[in-house]
Design a protein around this motif. Sequence first.
Motif, mmCIF file in Angstrom:
data_model
loop_
_atom_site.group_PDB
_atom_site.id
_atom_site.type_symbol
_atom_site.label_atom_id
_atom_site.label_comp_id
_atom_site.label_asym_id
_atom_site.label_seq_id
_atom_site.Cartn_x
_atom_site.Cartn_y
_atom_site.Cartn_z
ATOM 1 N N CYS A 173 -17.353 -16.876 -17.321
ATOM 2 C CA CYS A 173 -17.011 -16.447 -15.975
ATOM 3 C C CYS A 173 -18.242 -16.429 -15.095
ATOM 4 O O CYS A 173 -19.360 -16.214 -15.565
ATOM 5 N N CYS A 174 -17.976 -16.680 -13.876
ATOM 6 C CA CYS A 174 -19.049 -16.556 -12.898
ATOM 7 C C CYS A 174 -18.431 -16.085 -11.604
ATOM 8 O O CYS A 174 -17.239 -16.203 -11.389
ATOM 9 N N ARG A 175 -19.241 -15.509 -10.732
ATOM 10 C CA ARG A 175 -18.765 -15.124 -9.415
ATOM 11 C C ARG A 175 -19.027 -16.244 -8.458
ATOM 12 O O ARG A 175 -20.060 -16.909 -8.505
ATOM 13 N N VAL A 220 2.849 4.379 4.634
ATOM 14 C CA VAL A 220 2.330 3.123 5.165
ATOM 15 C C VAL A 220 0.819 3.066 5.024
ATOM 16 O O VAL A 220 0.251 2.047 4.584
ATOM 17 N N HIS A 221 0.128 4.128 5.369
ATOM 18 C CA HIS A 221 -1.329 4.136 5.266
ATOM 19 C C HIS A 221 -1.786 3.983 3.819
ATOM 20 O O HIS A 221 -2.711 3.209 3.531
ATOM 21 N N GLU A 222 -1.138 4.695 2.910
ATOM 22 C CA GLU A 222 -1.562 4.635 1.512
ATOM 23 C C GLU A 222 -1.288 3.271 0.891
ATOM 24 O O GLU A 222 -2.159 2.688 0.223
ATOM 25 N N VAL A 223 -0.090 2.748 1.089
ATOM 26 C CA VAL A 223 0.260 1.462 0.470
ATOM 27 C C VAL A 223 -0.522 0.323 1.102
ATOM 28 O O VAL A 223 -0.991 -0.579 0.406
ATOM 29 N N SER A 224 -0.695 0.359 2.406
ATOM 30 C CA SER A 224 -1.485 -0.663 3.082
ATOM 31 C C SER A 224 -2.914 -0.675 2.537
ATOM 32 O O SER A 224 -3.460 -1.735 2.199
ATOM 33 N N ALA A 225 -3.522 0.500 2.431
ATOM 34 C CA ALA A 225 -4.896 0.581 1.924
ATOM 35 C C ALA A 225 -4.983 0.069 0.490
ATOM 36 O O ALA A 225 -5.941 -0.635 0.120
ATOM 37 N N ALA A 226 -3.990 0.395 -0.334
ATOM 38 C CA ALA A 226 -4.005 -0.043 -1.732
ATOM 39 C C ALA A 226 -3.896 -1.566 -1.842
ATOM 40 O O ALA A 226 -4.601 -2.195 -2.642
ATOM 41 N N LEU A 227 -3.028 -2.158 -1.045
ATOM 42 C CA LEU A 227 -2.864 -3.612 -1.095
ATOM 43 C C LEU A 227 -4.112 -4.328 -0.597
ATOM 44 O O LEU A 227 -4.521 -5.363 -1.157
ATOM 45 N N LEU A 228 -4.730 -3.799 0.438
ATOM 46 C CA LEU A 228 -5.946 -4.427 0.964
ATOM 47 C C LEU A 228 -7.102 -4.268 -0.024
ATOM 48 O O LEU A 228 -7.919 -5.190 -0.187
ATOM 49 N N ALA A 229 -7.167 -3.123 -0.700
ATOM 50 C CA ALA A 229 -8.196 -2.925 -1.711
ATOM 51 C C ALA A 229 -7.990 -3.883 -2.881
ATOM 52 O O ALA A 229 -8.956 -4.447 -3.427
ATOM 53 N N GLN A 230 -6.724 -4.084 -3.257
ATOM 54 C CA GLN A 230 -6.438 -5.030 -4.331
ATOM 55 C C GLN A 230 -6.888 -6.435 -3.954
ATOM 56 O O GLN A 230 -7.425 -7.176 -4.791
ATOM 57 N N GLN A 231 -6.697 -6.803 -2.688
ATOM 58 C CA GLN A 231 -7.122 -8.121 -2.238
ATOM 59 C C GLN A 231 -8.640 -8.253 -2.300
ATOM 60 O O GLN A 231 -9.165 -9.300 -2.703
ATOM 61 N N ARG A 232 -9.358 -7.200 -1.923
ATOM 62 C CA ARG A 232 -10.826 -7.250 -2.012
ATOM 63 C C ARG A 232 -11.276 -7.402 -3.453
ATOM 64 O O ARG A 232 -12.194 -8.177 -3.750
ATOM 65 N N GLU A 233 -10.636 -6.680 -4.367
ATOM 66 C CA GLU A 233 -10.976 -6.795 -5.790
ATOM 67 C C GLU A 233 -10.679 -8.190 -6.309
ATOM 68 O O GLU A 233 -11.431 -8.739 -7.121
ATOM 69 N N ARG A 234 -9.590 -8.755 -5.837
ATOM 70 C CA ARG A 234 -9.226 -10.106 -6.271
ATOM 71 C C ARG A 234 -10.283 -11.116 -5.843
ATOM 72 O O ARG A 234 -10.642 -12.013 -6.603
ATOM 73 N N LYS A 235 -10.795 -10.966 -4.628
ATOM 74 C CA LYS A 235 -11.828 -11.881 -4.141
ATOM 75 C C LYS A 235 -13.122 -11.744 -4.922
ATOM 76 O O LYS A 235 -13.873 -12.701 -5.081
ATOM 77 N N GLN A 236 -13.389 -10.525 -5.387
ATOM 78 C CA GLN A 236 -14.640 -10.270 -6.086
ATOM 79 C C GLN A 236 -14.556 -10.546 -7.582
ATOM 80 O O GLN A 236 -15.562 -10.505 -8.275
ATOM 81 N N ALA A 237 -13.348 -10.801 -8.084
ATOM 82 C CA ALA A 237 -13.168 -11.004 -9.523
ATOM 83 C C ALA A 237 -13.922 -12.237 -9.989
ATOM 84 O O ALA A 237 -14.018 -13.242 -9.277
ATOM 85 N N PRO A 238 -14.490 -12.205 -11.199
ATOM 86 C CA PRO A 238 -15.179 -13.383 -11.731
ATOM 87 C C PRO A 238 -14.242 -14.579 -11.830
ATOM 88 O O PRO A 238 -13.058 -14.434 -12.138
ATOM 89 N N THR A 239 -14.771 -15.752 -11.580
ATOM 90 C CA THR A 239 -13.999 -16.989 -11.645
ATOM 91 C C THR A 239 -14.289 -17.705 -12.955
ATOM 92 O O THR A 239 -15.455 -18.004 -13.251
ATOM 93 N N PRO A 240 -13.261 -17.984 -13.778
ATOM 94 C CA PRO A 240 -13.504 -18.681 -15.050
ATOM 95 C C PRO A 240 -14.097 -20.068 -14.808
ATOM 96 O O PRO A 240 -13.712 -20.777 -13.885
#
Length: 271
Positions: free
Chosen positions: A265-267, A239-259
């Motif tokens: 692309c721009c942020r 639970v700790h590992e998968v939860s952390a991975a999913l939340l990290a993926q969400q942070r990366e998604r928010k930071q991804a450049p926007t076409p």
Amino acid sequence: MVSPDTVLSDLREAWRAALADRLLGLYLHGSLVAGDFDVSRSDLDLLTVLASDPDEKLLDVLAELHADLGRRHPQWAGRVEVEYVSLDAVRAVPGRNHVIARISPGETLHLLPATTHRVVTWAAVHDHGRTLLGPPARELLPAVEPGLVRAALLDHVRDWPTWVTRMTPPGAQSYAVLTLCRAYQRLRNGRQLSKRQAAEQTITALPRWADLIAWARDWRYDSGRDTDPGRLDDVRAFVHEVSAALLAQQRERKQAPTPTPSGRCCRSAER
């Protein structure tokens, strides 16, 4: 054993008579709709939509309804999970300043705030719920914006490391693993799968945890017993590992450049 359809028919008529004009709609969701329902173990999941928020007075009526249903169908006692919510609360997503009532296995009937955690259920009923009373769910309930459903799922994922500390019985541990597998598949692939389907796909996606996920799946679907030894340390680590991975993926998604329209692309922070 009495069939789930017999229990649902009995419940529908009892709820119709007792709740009268307060009841706007009664909907089935969960595994009996999505698939992989196990008549000896699975719960009946229902959403009851009311004309106004539930209160302590209504709670007394509902408690007696559930007690009567359990007496008539003892094999299903404690296996009927119902959320009672007003239409105004659903329309006010996430239901600020509203309360709901809820009863589930291991949890007595009680009132609680209508937080964003409830959005996942409301969206599932709108999209796939089976109507027992009232108009089709798509007509009564508003659609929930996909981004809000995703945010609600992430709230669940964020809370699972706390919730899992209390899950000492093997059945609760199995539930934790399978539920997080469903969240993993929904957040990464955008699909709402049954617990079994999510387990089988996550075994492939996360081979490091394949043995634990297979254990959780087999406990649930191959008649695991409450006296079986659990795997609490492994479950907590998962639970700790998968939860952390999913939340990290969400942070990366928010930071991804926007076409941009031109293809560059721009942020979002730079616009």
